[in-house]
Design an enzyme around this catalytic site. Sequence first.
Site, PDB file in Angstrom:
ATOM      1  N   ASP A  32       5.546   5.749 -23.479  1.00 37.86           N
ATOM      2  CA  ASP A  32       5.138   5.889 -22.895  1.00 37.86           C
ATOM      3  C   ASP A  32       5.916   7.548 -22.129  1.00 37.86           C
ATOM      4  O   ASP A  32       6.106   7.793 -23.140  1.00 37.86           O
ATOM      5  CB  ASP A  32       6.834   5.252 -21.977  1.00 37.86           C
ATOM      6  CG  ASP A  32       7.415   4.340 -20.264  1.00 37.86           C
ATOM      7  OD1 ASP A  32       7.260   3.487 -20.199  1.00 37.86           O
ATOM      8  OD2 ASP A  32       7.234   5.506 -19.746  1.00 37.86           O
ATOM      9  N   LEU A  34       7.586   8.572 -19.814  1.00 41.85           N
ATOM     10  CA  LEU A  34       8.611   8.332 -19.255  1.00 41.85           C
ATOM     11  C   LEU A  34       8.968   9.066 -17.814  1.00 41.85           C
ATOM     12  O   LEU A  34       9.920   9.562 -17.046  1.00 41.85           O
ATOM     13  CB  LEU A  34      10.330   9.619 -20.107  1.00 41.85           C
ATOM     14  CG  LEU A  34      10.491   9.062 -21.775  1.00 41.85           C
ATOM     15  CD1 LEU A  34      11.053  10.060 -22.224  1.00 41.85           C
ATOM     16  CD2 LEU A  34      11.303   7.560 -21.482  1.00 41.85           C
ATOM     17  N   SER A 125      -3.334  -7.237  -9.351  1.00 46.09           N
ATOM     18  CA  SER A 125      -2.532  -7.231  -8.185  1.00 46.09           C
ATOM     19  C   SER A 125      -2.787  -7.930  -7.893  1.00 46.09           C
ATOM     20  O   SER A 125      -4.550  -8.049  -7.336  1.00 46.09           O
ATOM     21  CB  SER A 125      -1.954  -5.561  -7.731  1.00 46.09           C
ATOM     22  OG  SER A 125      -1.321  -6.136  -6.806  1.00 46.09           O
ATOM     23  N   TYR A 150      -3.740   2.454  -3.993  1.00 45.39           N
ATOM     24  CA  TYR A 150      -2.990   2.249  -5.238  1.00 45.39           C
ATOM     25  C   TYR A 150      -3.909   0.749  -5.094  1.00 45.39           C
ATOM     26  O   TYR A 150      -4.185   0.369  -6.894  1.00 45.39           O
ATOM     27  CB  TYR A 150      -1.026   1.524  -5.100  1.00 45.39           C
ATOM     28  CG  TYR A 150      -1.231   0.924  -5.336  1.00 45.39           C
ATOM     29  CD1 TYR A 150      -0.875   1.223  -7.301  1.00 45.39           C
ATOM     30  CD2 TYR A 150      -1.345  -0.248  -5.201  1.00 45.39           C
ATOM     31  CE1 TYR A 150      -0.488  -0.435  -8.181  1.00 45.39           C
ATOM     32  CE2 TYR A 150      -0.442  -1.708  -6.297  1.00 45.39           C
ATOM     33  CZ  TYR A 150      -0.209  -1.720  -7.432  1.00 45.39           C
ATOM     34  OH  TYR A 150       0.499  -2.539  -8.582  1.00 45.39           O
ATOM     35  N   LYS A 154      -6.502  -0.813  -8.734  1.00 44.92           N
ATOM     36  CA  LYS A 154      -6.232  -1.944  -9.639  1.00 44.92           C
ATOM     37  C   LYS A 154      -8.055  -2.862  -9.011  1.00 44.92           C
ATOM     38  O   LYS A 154      -8.433  -3.165 -10.260  1.00 44.92           O
ATOM     39  CB  LYS A 154      -5.975  -2.412  -8.654  1.00 44.92           C
ATOM     40  CG  LYS A 154      -4.116  -2.557  -9.225  1.00 44.92           C
ATOM     41  CD  LYS A 154      -3.774  -2.469 -10.840  1.00 44.92           C
ATOM     42  CE  LYS A 154      -2.112  -1.392 -10.477  1.00 44.92           C
ATOM     43  NZ  LYS A 154      -1.914  -1.252 -12.045  1.00 44.92           N
ATOM     44  N   PHE A 178       1.727 -11.367  -8.384  1.00 47.61           N
ATOM     45  CA  PHE A 178       2.231 -11.517  -6.484  1.00 47.61           C
ATOM     46  C   PHE A 178       3.590 -10.606  -6.659  1.00 47.61           C
ATOM     47  O   PHE A 178       3.258  -9.172  -7.102  1.00 47.61           O
ATOM     48  CB  PHE A 178       2.235 -12.843  -6.250  1.00 47.61           C
ATOM     49  CG  PHE A 178       0.684 -13.454  -6.065  1.00 47.61           C
ATOM     50  CD1 PHE A 178       0.495 -13.398  -7.335  1.00 47.61           C
ATOM     51  CD2 PHE A 178       0.137 -13.725  -4.728  1.00 47.61           C
ATOM     52  CE1 PHE A 178      -1.549 -13.659  -7.173  1.00 47.61           C
ATOM     53  CE2 PHE A 178      -0.856 -14.175  -4.573  1.00 47.61           C
ATOM     54  CZ  PHE A 178      -1.410 -14.265  -5.675  1.00 47.61           C
ATOM     55  N   LEU A 200      10.840  -4.645  -0.862  1.00 44.82           N
ATOM     56  CA  LEU A 200      11.863  -5.322  -0.557  1.00 44.82           C
ATOM     57  C   LEU A 200      13.189  -5.718  -1.022  1.00 44.82           C
ATOM     58  O   LEU A 200      14.100  -5.211  -0.963  1.00 44.82           O
ATOM     59  CB  LEU A 200      11.326  -7.182  -0.317  1.00 44.82           C
ATOM     60  CG  LEU A 200      12.374  -7.739   0.751  1.00 44.82           C
ATOM     61  CD1 LEU A 200      12.972  -7.283   1.821  1.00 44.82           C
ATOM     62  CD2 LEU A 200      11.889  -9.060   0.290  1.00 44.82           C
ATOM     63  N   GLY A 295      -0.320  -1.692   7.532  1.00 44.84           N
ATOM     64  CA  GLY A 295      -0.688  -2.523   6.032  1.00 44.84           C
ATOM     65  C   GLY A 295      -0.613  -3.615   5.393  1.00 44.84           C
ATOM     66  O   GLY A 295      -0.779  -4.141   4.295  1.00 44.84           O
TER      67      GLY A 295
HETATM   68  N1  UDP Z   1      10.067  -6.079   4.097  1.00 47.15           N
HETATM   69  C1  UDP Z   1      10.229  -5.371   4.191  1.00 47.15           C
HETATM   70  N2  UDP Z   1      11.879  -4.073   4.312  1.00 47.15           N
HETATM   71  C2  UDP Z   1      11.957  -3.765   3.443  1.00 47.15           C
HETATM   72  C3  UDP Z   1      10.682  -3.609   2.466  1.00 47.15           C
HETATM   73  C4  UDP Z   1      10.167  -4.536   2.396  1.00 47.15           C
HETATM   74  O1  UDP Z   1      10.059  -6.014   5.148  1.00 47.15           O
HETATM   75  O2  UDP Z   1      12.366  -2.803   3.299  1.00 47.15           O
HETATM   76  C5  UDP Z   1       9.359  -6.281   3.197  1.00 47.15           C
HETATM   77  C6  UDP Z   1       7.344  -6.529   3.160  1.00 47.15           C
HETATM   78  O3  UDP Z   1       7.126  -5.923   4.775  1.00 47.15           O
HETATM   79  C7  UDP Z   1       6.892  -7.384   2.995  1.00 47.15           C
HETATM   80  C8  UDP Z   1       8.159  -8.246   1.543  1.00 47.15           C
HETATM   81  O4  UDP Z   1       8.543  -7.741   2.632  1.00 47.15           O
HETATM   82  O5  UDP Z   1       6.573  -8.347   3.876  1.00 47.15           O
HETATM   83  C9  UDP Z   1       8.017  -7.858   0.722  1.00 47.15           C
HETATM   84  O6  UDP Z   1       7.388  -6.391   0.684  1.00 47.15           O
HETATM   85  P1  UDP Z   1       7.265  -5.105  -0.619  1.00 47.15           P
HETATM   86  O7  UDP Z   1       6.745  -4.092  -0.766  1.00 47.15           O
HETATM   87  O8  UDP Z   1       8.621  -5.910  -1.883  1.00 47.15           O
HETATM   88  O9  UDP Z   1       6.072  -5.533  -1.556  1.00 47.15           O
HETATM   89  P2  UDP Z   1       4.934  -5.832  -1.094  1.00 47.15           P
HETATM   90  O10 UDP Z   1       4.676  -7.682  -0.756  1.00 47.15           O
HETATM   91  O11 UDP Z   1       4.116  -4.621  -0.268  1.00 47.15           O
HETATM   92  O12 UDP Z   1       4.351  -5.692  -1.989  1.00 47.15           O
END
Ligand code: UDP
Length: 335
Positions: A32, A34, A125, A150, A154, A178, A200, A295
């Site tokens: 790693d 770091l 992913s 990103y 992948k 996921f 999130l 996105g």
């Molecule tokens: N999301 C949200 N508010 C935040 C961060 C994420 O509503 O501050 C929503 C985002 O629009 C998505 C879900 O949470 O629908 C998961 O987002 P995350 O970025 O964790 O993972 P992703 O699915 O984009 O890889």
Amino acid sequence: MGKILVTGGLGYIGCHTTVELLGKGIEVVVVDNLSNTTIDVKNRIEKIAGKSFPFYEIDVCNTEKLKEVFASENITGIIHFAAFKAVGESVENPILYYRNNIEGLISLLECVKEYNVPNIVFSSSCTVYGDTKESPITEEHPIVQAISPYGTTKIVGEQILFDFANVSSTKVVSLRYFNPVGAHSSSLIGELPIGIPNNLIPYVTQTAAGIREKLTIFGNDYNTPDGTNIRDFIHVVDLAKAHVKAIDFADNHSFKVEVFNLGTGKGTSVSEVVDTFEKVNSLSLNHIYGPRRAGDVEQIWADATKANEILGWKAEISLEEMLRTAWDWQQTLKD
Ligand code: UDP
């Protein structure tokens, strides 16, 4: 089985996987740089597992240094986590992402080739499925153009591995994650987001901790039952266990390439996450609804039947436990 090299083994998914490997009595070597974690995570893994392991502070892009690890350790399998993972940052700085994620993989494959390593497990992913409306989604779904650099790393990473597997005796397992969330039940390891979280769950836990003022839910006008996005949240320990199954599978079966979705098979909306977080942790979360985030895929969850049938793996940890452990972990962090 010889030693398993875990690149990025002190990162979020890497550290949980290292714990699971050690728990199964498998010898582990961690590399790693770091860049997105701290050395303290090594001590924490060792505390949970009750075992130590060799660690090399090396950037996987540094092929010469990486080769020294292969020269001194008997590596018979690799789990390759070391990569950048912030979607937004990859849009801002695509070259950084291509250099780190693609060059890192190629550098590793130079070593695999020279040392004839039999197995490699790759962190992929569900982003490879792009903006799909088809859920639950199987591994058969076509790979489309990625939404971010990103995601492209992948897709291209998988293709590089498949091409390599085609002309070598190395077996490739690509695991399409996921949404990994939660933390180890010991609260000794978990996600260490640097700066303002994009994901999130860290945003939710930091809001609950008072580090962020409020959570903005990105859009409630989607074509879903409550209008918010739907994702397949999976506990990081379930995900870690799938890696142990994958390395064991590669060790005992004859194939060139296998791809597996790793999810629970259940879709949960962002609103449901917030409600469940409040309920299981007995608190109320300051949140508002805001505009959609560019996105974001409307809804996606896994068909994980293949991993279930072939790897003998199934996600077992509930959403409640994901959100409880995420909050427990957050409370151990100082700021
Ligand atoms: N999301 C949200 N508010 C935040 C961060 C994420 O509503 O501050 C929503 C985002 O629009 C998505 C879900 O949470 O629908 C998961 O987002 P995350 O970025 O964790 O993972 P992703 O699915 O984009 O890889």
